[in-house]
Design an enzyme around this catalytic site. Structure first.
Site, PDB file in Angstrom:
ATOM      1  N   ASP A 170      29.885  20.949  37.971  1.00 23.31           N
ATOM      2  CA  ASP A 170      31.052  20.217  38.458  1.00 23.31           C
ATOM      3  C   ASP A 170      31.949  21.253  39.150  1.00 23.31           C
ATOM      4  O   ASP A 170      31.900  22.432  38.817  1.00 23.31           O
ATOM      5  CB  ASP A 170      31.766  19.580  37.263  1.00 23.31           C
ATOM      6  N   ASP A 177      33.430  19.625  32.495  1.00 27.87           N
ATOM      7  CA  ASP A 177      34.549  19.819  31.569  1.00 27.87           C
ATOM      8  C   ASP A 177      35.365  18.560  31.303  1.00 27.87           C
ATOM      9  O   ASP A 177      36.185  18.551  30.407  1.00 27.87           O
ATOM     10  CB  ASP A 177      35.489  20.899  32.124  1.00 27.87           C
TER      11      ASP A 177
END
Length: 512
Positions: free
Chosen positions: A199, A400
């Protein structure tokens, strides 16, 4: 046991300016506690007052003490190495990070890796070979010494013990580095990973935009222009506005009040700011180039310097262009180095997935030498991309946030990176890294590969040594005493080879 030692039973409760010792169990959310030099912090909370250097290696795996001051988060199990703190309690007992780590490590020990099941099955299948061999030898020689040789030697001890030891050692050494691996099955998966999907926001980057460059026209002061922008953006929660407000706070400046402000959706802010601190106020515009053009701002530069990035915030006063701010989400320190080290470890492809714009994604991918990227995608799309990549390789997904949770769950290995990660991301991930240090990703892959290398060595050594000893025993070349010695020595040797994983390693100094 090392984690459990970090627990503490008593604590100093602060009431009306006085401290008294009370049991940890009596604490509740919102209480204030004092922690002094050399004492363990036994709650999760935030600092109310004081400054201290805190060793939180057991929680985050950081080797250096973290500096804690007002509003800093602190975790149960960390130790104050210098200074004193007053902490507001947020989590106690089973809710603390330490308790969750202990629970995860205990649970991980019970999750068996496929290689453990294979070792057990193989060991069980090889047991009858000893009996069949003994029967054949007795039928051929009628020599009980040779029969005993074959019965004293078998494969099950070495295969079962060394594999279980290696898996447990790997989970233990990873936990010591702040890497929580939720089961032995994930250790084996780590060794096979060849594709890493990352990400962008909060994983490759810090996830906190900040001012990277300031450009003003001649005669305009940086401070004055930024304070005008901060005043206009005072009540905005847009990430670019927050970056301006944080910059002002970090400089210790006071944001001047505005007489009025208005949000123009997808464009920027309009505000009227009175004169302040010797600076001229007026009708202020803060926003995109398109906003400035639509409002007829004069003096706009012809083109932008593309090397500064894409998040440009323009500022104008009374229809006159003043300058612009470049706002970037900085890349995590050490991320590029980590990706290069992971490639040397055998990672073939590094892919970035982000909901951010294509321009920003392209720049980050170019700076980080990432093989490919997909921008402007939704959370459910991330999971679809991961499943597509699984058709051609073993995928590790690193994220996250809540938006990464589906992709983390679908990947062969999901890794939640960062101490500020969301609980749902940690729950969906197979591995939780409680540190902000990206080098822990390399450490996790290194531990997985080293563990499986040790297990394969153990398999080979056990089968070769015990087969040779059985052959010598059948031929009468060794006595039953030596058969027992060879068998037990081989078993101890492979177990010690597994324990070697616990030895503090220096991956950076060793050839990949």
């Amino acid at each position: 046991s090392g984690l459990l030692k970090l627990d503490q039973r008593d604590v100093w409760l602060v009431e009306n300016g006085h401290e008294r010792k009370v049991p940890v169990e009596s604490l509740k959310r919102g209480d204030l506690i004092a922690v002094h030099l050399g004492e363990k912090i036994c709650v999760d909370g935030s600092v109310v007052s004081g400054n201290a250097a805190v060793n939180q290696a057991s929680i985050t795996g950081e080797s250096n003490p973290a500096i804690k001051q007002e509003k800093s988060p602190v975790y149960a199990g960390s130790v104050i190495e210098a200074g004193d703190l007053v902490i507001r309690v947020e989590k106690v007992g089973a809710d603390t990070s330490l308790a969750q780590i202990i629970h995860l490590v205990e649970e991980a020990q019970t999750r068996r890796a496929p290689v453990q099941n294979f070792a057990d099955k193989m060991a069980n299948l090889l047991v009858p070979i000893s009996f069949i061999g003994a029967a054949i030898v007795y039928g051929a020689t009628k020599d009980w010494q040779r029969v005993l040789n074959l019965l004293f030697i078998d494969f099950s001890c070495g295969l079962k013990l060394s594999t279980a030891t290696a898996i447990s050692a790997a989970i233990g050494v990873a936990a010591r580095k702040g890497i929580l691996i939720k089961g032995g099955n994930y250790i084996e998966n780590l060794a096979d990973i060849d594709t890493v999907v990352l990400d962008k926001t909060g994983t490759i980057t810090m996830g906190v935009p900040q001012i990277d460059h300031i450009e003003t026209v001649e005669g305009v002061d940086d401070k004055g222009m930024i304070l005008l922008a901060a005043s206009a953006e005072m009540h905005s929660v847009h990430p670019l506005a927050v970056a301006v407000q944080k910059y002002v706070n970090a400089q210790g400046w006071q944001t001047p009040p505005h007489a009025s402000s208005e949000t123009v959706v997808a464009r920027g802010m309009k505000a009227t700011v009175p004169d302040f601190e010797g600076y001229e106020g007026g009708d202020i515009l803060v926003g995109s180039r398109r906003f400035m053009t639509e409002e007829g701002v004069e003096g706009m530069p012809a083109t932008d310097n593309k090397t500064w990035g894409k998040n440009l915030l323009y500022i104008a006063r009374n229809g006159e262009y003043l300058g612009f701010l470049v706002i970037q989400d900085p890349v995590r320190p050490g991320m590029k180095k980590t990706l290069n080290r992971m490639r040397r470890l055998g990672i073939d492809e590094v892919v970035m997935l982000t909901g951010d714009s294509k321009d920003v994604a392209a720049e980050v991918a170019r700076d980080m030498d990432i093989d490919s990227y997909h921008a402007e995608i939704l959370p459910e799309d991330k999971a679809n991309y991961v499943m597509k990549m699984q058709k051609r390789g073993n995928v590790m997904m690193v994220g996250d946030g809540i938006n990464d949770a589906p992709a983390l769950a679908f990947a062969d290995i999901g890794v939640s990176l960062g101490g500020n990660k969301t609980d749902i991301a940690a729950e969906s991930a197979a591995i939780t890294i409680r540190s902000e240090d990206p080098s822990k990703l390399y450490d996790a892959l290194y531990i997985g590969r080293e563990t499986m290398r040790a297990i394969n060595q153990n398999f080979t050594a056990t089968i070769v040594v015990n087969s040779a000893a059985m052959l010598l025993g059948a031929l009468g070349k060794i006595s039953p005493l030596w058969a027992a010695v060879i068998h037990n020595t081989a078993t101890l040797a492979v177990v010690l080879n597994s324990v070697r994983i616990l030895k503090p390693a220096h991956p950076t100094r060793r050839p990949a």
